[in-house]
Each structure stands twice: as structure tokens, then as C-alpha cells.
Design a protein around this motif. Structure first.
Motif, PDB file in Angstrom:
ATOM      1  N   ARG A 164      17.516 -40.090  67.144  1.00 26.04           N
ATOM      2  CA  ARG A 164      17.960 -40.244  68.526  1.00 26.04           C
ATOM      3  C   ARG A 164      19.109 -41.240  68.629  1.00 26.04           C
ATOM      4  NH1 ARG A 164      16.215 -35.725  70.791  1.00 26.04           N
ATOM      5  NH2 ARG A 164      14.169 -35.254  69.898  1.00 26.04           N
ATOM      6  N   ASP A 168      22.883 -40.325  69.960  1.00 25.82           N
ATOM      7  CA  ASP A 168      23.523 -41.079  71.041  1.00 25.82           C
ATOM      8  C   ASP A 168      24.917 -41.549  70.617  1.00 25.82           C
ATOM      9  OD1 ASP A 168      21.358 -40.732  72.693  1.00 25.82           O
ATOM     10  OD2 ASP A 168      20.494 -42.700  72.299  1.00 25.82           O
ATOM     11  N   ARG A 169      25.039 -42.021  69.380  1.00 30.89           N
ATOM     12  CA  ARG A 169      26.333 -42.482  68.893  1.00 30.89           C
ATOM     13  C   ARG A 169      27.332 -41.330  68.823  1.00 30.89           C
ATOM     14  NH1 ARG A 169      26.753 -46.941  65.579  1.00 30.89           N
ATOM     15  NH2 ARG A 169      28.971 -46.367  65.499  1.00 30.89           N
ATOM     16  N   GLY A 172      28.315 -39.946  72.338  1.00 29.10           N
ATOM     17  CA  GLY A 172      29.164 -40.864  73.083  1.00 29.10           C
ATOM     18  C   GLY A 172      30.567 -40.995  72.528  1.00 29.10           C
TER      19      GLY A 172
END
Length: 272
Positions: A164, A168-169, A172
Motif C-alpha cells: 500500500r 501510494d508513492r 502520487g
């Protein structure tokens, strides 16, 4: 002959609903996920689907429900191919407080399959918005009532947390994603540990997940009227050809065909 037609309609209160009618013989979907539920009805041939570590088959009279963010594939089980209709509703359309959980993928439910087919056709025509919206809600409520189960208690593992954090990295920074080494170092892991946790949790390597995530972002841009070349640039693909290869692997049609089908539908509604 292989073909796929996407349609986007207003499912009520301005909420968009995507739908697809397709016939595939040789095309095989790459492992991918959807942010929405995928509710499909096969009406010719047999489809084979890899889902949650198991191979499934779906033929006429069955209903297929893929939950959001679940990795899956899809292809024909035989040389004659298969044809199906699919609805992609957000879980908030399902008239329940929490996202429903479906333990199985394929449901042998000819009555529900017939209802889903009629609803799909009606929504495609969209002659009476109120009736279409009502039928959609009735269909989704019937699906949940008949086949949803209480979700199992979620037990998060260390690998899940790693995956997760990596997603997210990547999500983004789709235009300039960090390297595996950067992500691994920030998490205090080796690249091998990161890759293993990601594949075991998500079902695909990070580069494949990022590509299908970019496709999802590009789909939204195309639906808003952006040209494929613009969508490719805005979502981090090397060029339009790169977007086209991944878009067809995940969505089943080219970016141009998807944009045209959605835009043509929007123009026809404005003229009516």
C-alpha cells in the motif's frame, strides 16, 4: 470479428456509469483492476477468468462480479470466442452502507442474468432516465440481496502495508515515479523484499500496477474530451502508442475508440 463498445451515462445525480458490450476471440486482458465493481453477463461462448488465485469459467446464464481493486484477467475459453455485457457501478450505487462482499466470482443465476441484460440494454438506449435509474437500483439491490455475504475480517500483514505504501508513492508521482530502490530504501527494505511483498499482495509487479493505474487516469481524461496524445502525456506514458498498447490490454479497446464512444453518447444526449 472482435469489437468492443463503451458507453457512459448519467446513473442519477450526475454519477457516471460506464458500460461495455464486447465480443473477443483472441484478445486477452492483462492482469488489471477496476476502481468500480464489474458486473458482467456472458451471452455467447465461454469466458475464462483468473481471479484470486483460481481459474473460473463463465458462460450464458451466469453473472460475473469482480470487486474493486481485485486483480483479474479475461479471455476466451475456446476458438469461437465469447461475447458479454458489463456494468461498472461505483459501490455507492448499490444502496448499502458498506461495500458489499462477494465470496464467489461466477453466479449461476439465469434470472438475474436476464435482468442485467435488460437493464444494460435500457441504459444504453436511455430513453427514460427515471425508469433506467430505477431499474439499475433494483438490479443492484437484487444482486446484493441474492449473492453478497458479510466480508471476512481484514487482517493486514506487513506485506500489505509495504504494498500500500508503494502504491501510494507511485500513484502520487505518475509523471516521474520513484525508482524501486528509492521506495525500498524509504521503507527500510531491499528491492527484492519490496518486489516480493508487492507481487504477493497485489498480484502483479509495481511497473504493471502503475501502467494499469495510468490507464484508469487516462480513461477519465478521455471521457472528459482530451485527445489520446494529450491523455498519454498527462498520465506519464512515453507516447500515444505506449498508452494504446496498455489501454487495449486493460480496457479492451483503443483510447480513440473509447473517447469516441463516450463523446458520441454525450453529444446524442445533448441533442435529444
Amino acid at each position: 470479428m472482435e469489437q468492443a463498445v463503451w458507453t457512459r451515462v448519467d446513473a442519477g445525480n450526475g454519477v457516471p456509469l460506464d458500460m461495455m458490450t464486447a465480443r473477443f476471440v483472441h484478445h486477452r486482458f492483462a492482469p488489471h483492476t477496476h476502481e468500480e465493481y464489474s458486473i458482467g453477463v456472458c451471452f455467447e461462448g465461454v469466458e475464462v477468468i483468473d481471479y484470486r488465485g483460481t481459474r473460473h469459467h463463465a458462460g450464458p446464464g451466469s453473472v460475473v462480479v469482480v470487486e474493486p481493486n481485485e486483480v483479474h484477467t479475461g479471455s476466451a475459453a475456446g476458438p469461437t470466442g465469447f461475447a458479454y455485457r458489463v456494468l461498472y457501478p461505483l459501490w455507492s450505487m448499490l444502496s448499502v452502507d458498506d461495500p458489499p462482499h462477494f465470496r464467489d466470482l461466477v453466479f449461476d443465476d439465469p434470472e438475474l442474468a436476464a435482468d442485467a441484460t435488460r437493464t444494460h440494454l435500457l441504459l444504453s438506449q436511455w430513453r427514460d432516465p427515471l425508469e433506467a435509474e430505477s431499474r439499475l437500483q433494483w438490479l443492484l439491490a437484487k444482486l446484493v440481496h441474492r449473492h453478497a455475504v458479510n466480508p471476512p475480517r481484514l487482517v493486514r500483514t506487513a506485506g500489505d502495508a509495504v504494498a500500500r505504501a508503494a502504491m501510494d508513492r507511485l500513484a502520487g508521482n505518475i509523471l516521474n515515479p520513484p525508482s524501486l530502490q528509492q521506495i525500498a530504501a524509504d521503507l527500510g527494505l531491499s528491492r527484492f523484499q519490496l518486489l516480493r511483498a508487492f507481487r504477493e499482495t497485489i498480484g502483479m509487479p509495481p511497473y504493471a500496477w502503475l501502467s494499469q493505474y495510468r490507464v484508469g487516469r487516462a480513461r477519465l481524461l478521455l471521457a472528459d474530451g482530451y485527445r489520446p496524445a494529450q491523455a498519454a502525456t498527462m498520465t506519464g506514458f512515453a507516447d500515444q502508442a505506449h498508452l494504446t498498447r496498455w489501454f487495449r490490454r486493460v480496457v479492451g479497446v483503443t483510447p480513440g475508440a473509447f473517447r469516441n464512444s463516450v463523446q458520441d453518447r454525450r453529444l446524442s444526449r445533448l441533442r435529444s
